[in-house]
Design an enzyme around this catalytic site. Structure first.
Site, short mmCIF file in Angstrom:
data_model
loop_
_atom_site.label_atom_id
_atom_site.label_comp_id
_atom_site.label_asym_id
_atom_site.label_seq_id
_atom_site.Cartn_x
_atom_site.Cartn_y
_atom_site.Cartn_z
N CYS A 108 0.84 -1.20 0.00
CA CYS A 108 0.00 0.00 0.00
C CYS A 108 0.87 1.25 0.00
O CYS A 108 0.64 2.19 -0.77
CB CYS A 108 -0.92 -0.02 1.22
SG CYS A 108 -2.12 1.34 1.26
N CYS A 109 1.91 1.27 0.85
CA CYS A 109 2.81 2.42 0.90
C CYS A 109 3.53 2.61 -0.43
O CYS A 109 3.72 3.73 -0.90
CB CYS A 109 3.84 2.23 2.01
SG CYS A 109 3.21 2.46 3.68
N CYS A 191 -0.77 8.65 6.92
CA CYS A 191 -2.14 8.41 6.47
C CYS A 191 -3.05 8.21 7.68
O CYS A 191 -2.62 7.67 8.70
CB CYS A 191 -2.18 7.17 5.57
SG CYS A 191 -1.38 7.40 3.97
N CYS A 194 -3.40 4.82 9.46
CA CYS A 194 -2.12 4.26 9.93
C CYS A 194 -1.45 5.15 10.98
O CYS A 194 -0.27 4.96 11.28
CB CYS A 194 -1.17 4.06 8.75
SG CYS A 194 -1.80 2.91 7.51
N CYS A 219 8.07 3.62 5.33
CA CYS A 219 7.11 3.36 4.27
C CYS A 219 7.74 2.96 2.95
O CYS A 219 7.05 2.53 2.03
CB CYS A 219 6.22 4.58 4.06
SG CYS A 219 7.14 6.04 3.55
#
Length: 236
Positions: A108-109, A191, A194, A219
């Site tokens: 995702c990162c 985010c 997170c 990340c």
């Protein structure tokens, strides 16, 4: 923050701009990055500034883009992830898959941060970050100047030796805009899903990916931090 520290920062930034005509500052809009933004824009330094809008940022974070425009009369570049790639990932794994495994969180990162950063750095000859050594265990050996093998550019961390109190003294002394979430127990903000507020006595980045081991909390934008961390541990 002392006057000498601020003067040294400006000298460092001027030298970077002189050595690298195509340098860019990658701002996360954190407190540190707002200090660097103030230094660059208030001094009229020829350093481009951009940020990454991951699509999952707090509204308060995004509000700083407008705050910069209002304070300094300048827009900063905003880079976003590929919408189709995001949609495919969410369809396949779900909107909150990053909680399930380190691999999915890094995926995702990579999609929301690393890939847009790679595009943002095309044509640049160096980049600047707001990282500091005391932020986390992955940054204790952070250099002021290093070669970033991941992106193939020289990388500068001009605040590496600054302390948390230095940042906030500068913000208060120069009335620099900052994220209001910092006043609510969020020293490090990423985010929204997170990031959480930290508890008394916790590491400054304890609220980032709090469900993971502290030594893995990067990340991918600063992969070298993890590599350097492994090297230092092996040496010790």
């Amino acid at each position: 923050m002392t006057a000498d520290r601020w003067t040294t920062l400006l000298m460092h930034l001027r030298q970077i701009a002189s050595d690298h005509p195509k340098v860019a500052f990658a701002s996360s809009l954190a407190a540190e990055d707002m200090v660097l933004t103030h230094a660059i824009l208030s001094e009229g330094l020829p350093i481009a500034i951009f940020t990454l809008d991951t699509g999952r940022l707090h509204a308060e974070t995004l509000g700083l883009i407008d705050a910069i425009r209002e304070r300094y009369g300048r827009d900063i570049e905003v880079w976003r992830p590929d919408a189709k790639a995001v949609a495919r990932h969410v369809d396949e794994h779900g909107a909150f898959a990053f909680y399930e495994s380190l691999a999915l969180r890094k995926a995702c990162c990579n999609m929301r941060k690393v890939e847009p950063l790679r595009r943002a750095l095309v044509g640049r000859d160096a980049w600047i970050t707001g990282q500091r050594r005391e932020q986390s265990t992955t940054r204790t050996e952070l250099a002021l100047n290093e070669y970033d093998a991941v992106f193939g550019l020289q990388k500068y961390n001009p605040l590496a030796l600054w302390h948390h109190d230095d940042i906030w003294r500068a913000i208060r002394a120069m009335n620099i805009p900052y994220n209001p979430l910092h006043d609510q127990g969020y020293p490090s903000i990423g985010c929204e899903p997170c990031t959480r507020a930290i508890k008394p006595g916790e590491d400054l980045r304890a609220g980032r990916w709090w469900w993971e081991n502290a030594d893995a909390r990067e990340c991918g934008l600063h992969t070298g931090n993890l590599r350097n961390r492994v090297f230092v541990l092996e040496e010790r």
